[in-house]
Write a protein that holds these residues in place. Structure first.
Motif, mmCIF file in Angstrom:
data_model
loop_
_atom_site.group_PDB
_atom_site.id
_atom_site.type_symbol
_atom_site.label_atom_id
_atom_site.label_comp_id
_atom_site.label_asym_id
_atom_site.label_seq_id
_atom_site.Cartn_x
_atom_site.Cartn_y
_atom_site.Cartn_z
ATOM 1 N N UNK A 149 -3.511 9.174 1.816
ATOM 2 C CA UNK A 149 -3.028 9.920 0.667
ATOM 3 C C UNK A 149 -1.580 9.659 0.317
ATOM 4 N N UNK A 150 -0.768 9.280 1.300
ATOM 5 C CA UNK A 150 0.647 9.011 1.042
ATOM 6 C C UNK A 150 0.834 7.846 0.071
ATOM 7 N N UNK A 151 -0.181 6.982 -0.041
ATOM 8 C CA UNK A 151 -0.087 5.845 -0.957
ATOM 9 C C UNK A 151 -0.244 6.255 -2.422
ATOM 10 N N UNK A 152 -0.680 7.496 -2.657
ATOM 11 C CA UNK A 152 -0.801 7.971 -4.038
ATOM 12 C C UNK A 152 0.566 8.071 -4.711
ATOM 13 N N UNK A 153 1.639 8.050 -3.906
ATOM 14 C CA UNK A 153 2.988 8.089 -4.457
ATOM 15 C C UNK A 153 3.383 6.759 -5.099
ATOM 16 N N UNK A 154 2.618 5.708 -4.821
ATOM 17 C CA UNK A 154 2.896 4.395 -5.408
ATOM 18 C C UNK A 154 2.117 4.290 -6.712
ATOM 19 N N UNK A 155 2.796 4.476 -7.820
ATOM 20 C CA UNK A 155 2.143 4.491 -9.126
ATOM 21 C C UNK A 155 1.552 3.117 -9.451
ATOM 22 N N UNK A 156 0.278 3.118 -9.821
ATOM 23 C CA UNK A 156 -0.378 1.867 -10.195
ATOM 24 C C UNK A 156 -1.090 1.177 -9.050
ATOM 25 N N UNK A 168 -12.393 -1.951 4.655
ATOM 26 C CA UNK A 168 -12.305 -0.565 5.103
ATOM 27 C C UNK A 168 -11.226 -0.274 6.116
ATOM 28 N N UNK A 169 -10.366 -1.226 6.407
ATOM 29 C CA UNK A 169 -9.330 -1.037 7.427
ATOM 30 C C UNK A 169 -7.990 -0.670 6.786
ATOM 31 N N UNK A 170 -7.554 0.575 6.979
ATOM 32 C CA UNK A 170 -6.244 0.996 6.484
ATOM 33 C C UNK A 170 -5.141 0.227 7.201
ATOM 34 N N UNK A 171 -5.313 -0.002 8.496
ATOM 35 C CA UNK A 171 -4.287 -0.706 9.267
ATOM 36 C C UNK A 171 -4.058 -2.110 8.712
ATOM 37 N N UNK A 254 10.474 -0.834 -9.790
ATOM 38 C CA UNK A 254 10.088 0.543 -9.468
ATOM 39 C C UNK A 254 8.873 0.562 -8.551
ATOM 40 N N UNK A 255 7.901 -0.309 -8.845
ATOM 41 C CA UNK A 255 6.719 -0.407 -7.984
ATOM 42 C C UNK A 255 7.120 -0.831 -6.576
ATOM 43 N N UNK A 256 7.963 -1.845 -6.504
ATOM 44 C CA UNK A 256 8.436 -2.335 -5.206
ATOM 45 C C UNK A 256 9.128 -1.222 -4.425
ATOM 46 N N UNK A 257 9.980 -0.460 -5.102
ATOM 47 C CA UNK A 257 10.721 0.615 -4.445
ATOM 48 C C UNK A 257 9.767 1.667 -3.875
ATOM 49 N N UNK A 258 8.773 2.063 -4.657
ATOM 50 C CA UNK A 258 7.803 3.057 -4.193
ATOM 51 C C UNK A 258 6.967 2.515 -3.038
ATOM 52 N N UNK A 259 6.575 1.245 -3.137
ATOM 53 C CA UNK A 259 5.769 0.631 -2.083
ATOM 54 C C UNK A 259 6.564 0.510 -0.786
ATOM 55 N N UNK A 260 7.829 0.170 -0.886
ATOM 56 C CA UNK A 260 8.687 0.052 0.293
ATOM 57 C C UNK A 260 8.803 1.392 1.017
ATOM 58 N N UNK A 261 8.962 2.473 0.261
ATOM 59 C CA UNK A 261 9.053 3.809 0.858
ATOM 60 C C UNK A 261 7.751 4.165 1.582
ATOM 61 N N UNK A 262 6.609 3.861 0.945
ATOM 62 C CA UNK A 262 5.305 4.155 1.548
ATOM 63 C C UNK A 262 5.100 3.363 2.837
ATOM 64 N N UNK A 263 5.489 2.104 2.831
ATOM 65 C CA UNK A 263 5.341 1.261 4.027
ATOM 66 C C UNK A 263 6.238 1.754 5.155
ATOM 67 N N UNK A 264 7.473 2.105 4.835
ATOM 68 C CA UNK A 264 8.392 2.630 5.854
ATOM 69 C C UNK A 264 7.832 3.898 6.475
ATOM 70 N N UNK A 265 7.278 4.784 5.635
ATOM 71 C CA UNK A 265 6.688 6.032 6.125
ATOM 72 C C UNK A 265 5.553 5.736 7.102
ATOM 73 N N UNK A 266 4.649 4.838 6.704
ATOM 74 C CA UNK A 266 3.499 4.523 7.555
ATOM 75 C C UNK A 266 3.944 3.867 8.860
ATOM 76 N N UNK A 267 4.884 2.926 8.763
ATOM 77 C CA UNK A 267 5.326 2.215 9.957
ATOM 78 C C UNK A 267 5.931 3.165 10.977
ATOM 79 N N UNK A 268 6.774 4.089 10.518
ATOM 80 C CA UNK A 268 7.397 5.050 11.432
ATOM 81 C C UNK A 268 6.364 5.994 12.028
ATOM 82 N N UNK A 269 5.447 6.454 11.189
ATOM 83 C CA UNK A 269 4.396 7.355 11.657
ATOM 84 C C UNK A 269 3.485 6.650 12.647
ATOM 85 N N UNK A 270 3.168 5.399 12.358
ATOM 86 C CA UNK A 270 2.260 4.634 13.202
ATOM 87 C C UNK A 270 2.864 4.369 14.570
#
Length: 345
Positions: A149-156, A168-171, A254-270
């Motif tokens: 769901x955190x990827x919904x923040x990346x518009x488009x 089917x692999x999120x990883x 803008x897309x790149x910026x949003x995607x970078x934030x989402x990836x950083x979030x996932x990487x830290x959480x993972x």
């Protein structure tokens, strides 16, 4: 897939100059238990095909230097009937012209990029490599999509479709997105340097690469926008490029910026959620050997998986060098990573 049976072990070569494309195709193949070889250029593909009797070659169409059509022609000419692989062209544009170019060169068919698992499966059945029917089981995909769901923040970004493209692999999807962040940034910066020049041919190449990246991660609106810019640059529509380039660049940024934030979030959480298991020395050495083999074969996903495991569970004595290798691989500097690895034996 339990209900699909591989009739025999088949050797597959993936040919593409774009690492994201290679990762997407490799993820699909891994679903069938196939670990493909890869080649980043037409020249490398011909060399590999001369030494290995591949059953199937997935061939990208547009590559710098020798394109996929000429590569297919050279491979088929060099085989001289001894062992003719099934060559499947892979192209974002599949029309009569592209299909004829590939089939005249000896390829069997052309499949649209991004490759759908259903299309590839149909070809494997047609060639007699698998039998049986795939069971309809969406439980894994639904579970992965629910945790994304955190990827919904990346518009488009259609992340449901993106996860489906990665079997089917999120990883694996996140690994592709991490690489895509770097690739988008590189092409954006190069475009930014020449946006006010007359270098339309070079611009077209970067628009084309960005289109491919966006298609593979299911950012279809941006893929379509990039295609319009690519066609305009190819046709030397300078005034259109001038009128659109600012808006296009801002949209990509803008897309790149949003995607970078989402990836950083996932990487830290993972990383924080992983259970650290300390490795014995014998296992560590065994993984070093696996790592060398994976680097020699440019297997990005296998390399990063191994390095993450070794950084978390290995001796602190090697943490620094393992991290240096990880950073090198993130920038696709395989030779540098191998040099570091060789100092650890």
């Amino acid at each position: 897939m339990e209900d699909n049976i591989i009739i025999r072990n088949i050797k597959v070569l993936v040919v593409d100059d774009n690492m994201v494309n290679v990762m997407v195709l490799s993820a699909i193949l891994e679903r069938y238990g196939i670990e493909p070889d890869t080649a980043g250029s037409g020249t490398e593909a011909v060399e590999r095909a001369l030494n290995v009797p591949y059953d199937v070659i997935l061939m990208d169409y547009l590559m710098p230097g020798m394109d996929g059509v000429e590569t297919a022609r050279q491979i088929m000419d060099a085989s001289e009937g001894r062992h003719n692989p099934k060559i499947i062209g892979v192209s974002a544009t599949v029309d009569e012209e592209v299909t004829k170019l590939f089939t005249d060169a000896g390829a069997d068919c052309v499949i649209k990029k991004p490759l759908r698992i259903e299309d590839f499966e149909m070809k494997l059945k047609q060639y007699g490599f698998i039998k049986g029917e795939r069971a309809a089981d969406n439980s894994v995909e639904e579970e992965c999509a629910g945790s994304a769901g955190f990827l919904s923040l990346v518009e488009g970004l259609d992340y449901d479709k993106g996860i489906a493209l990665m079997a089917g692999s999120l990883d694996n999807y996140m690994k592709v997105l991490n690489v895509s962040v770097k690739n988008i940034s590189e092409h954006y910066n190069k475009l930014d340097e020449i946006r006010n020049t007359e270098q339309l041919e070079t611009m077209s190449m970067h628009f084309h690469s960005l289109k491919g990246i966006f298609l593979n991660i299911a950012a279809n609106r941006l893929a379509g926008y990039s295609q319009k810019m690519e066609i305009s640059a190819k046709e030397y529509q300078r005034m259109y490029i001038i009128s659109q380039i600012k808006e296009y660049m801002e949209t990509v940024k803008e897309f790149y910026h949003q995607l970078e934030i989402a990836c950083d979030y996932y990487n830290k959480k993972n990383i924080s959620s992983k259970t650290v298991t300390r490795m014995e020395e014998t296992e560590f050495i065994k993984n070093l050997n696996k790592l060398k083999e994976s680097i020699d074969n440019y297997e990005y996903i296998e390399i990063t998986d191994l390095l993450e495991k070794m950084i978390a569970g290995g001796s602190e004595e090697y943490t620094g060098k393992l991290q240096e290798m990880y950073d090198a691989i993130q920038n696709f500097q395989y030779d540098e990573a191998l040099d570091i690895l060789n100092t650890m034996y």
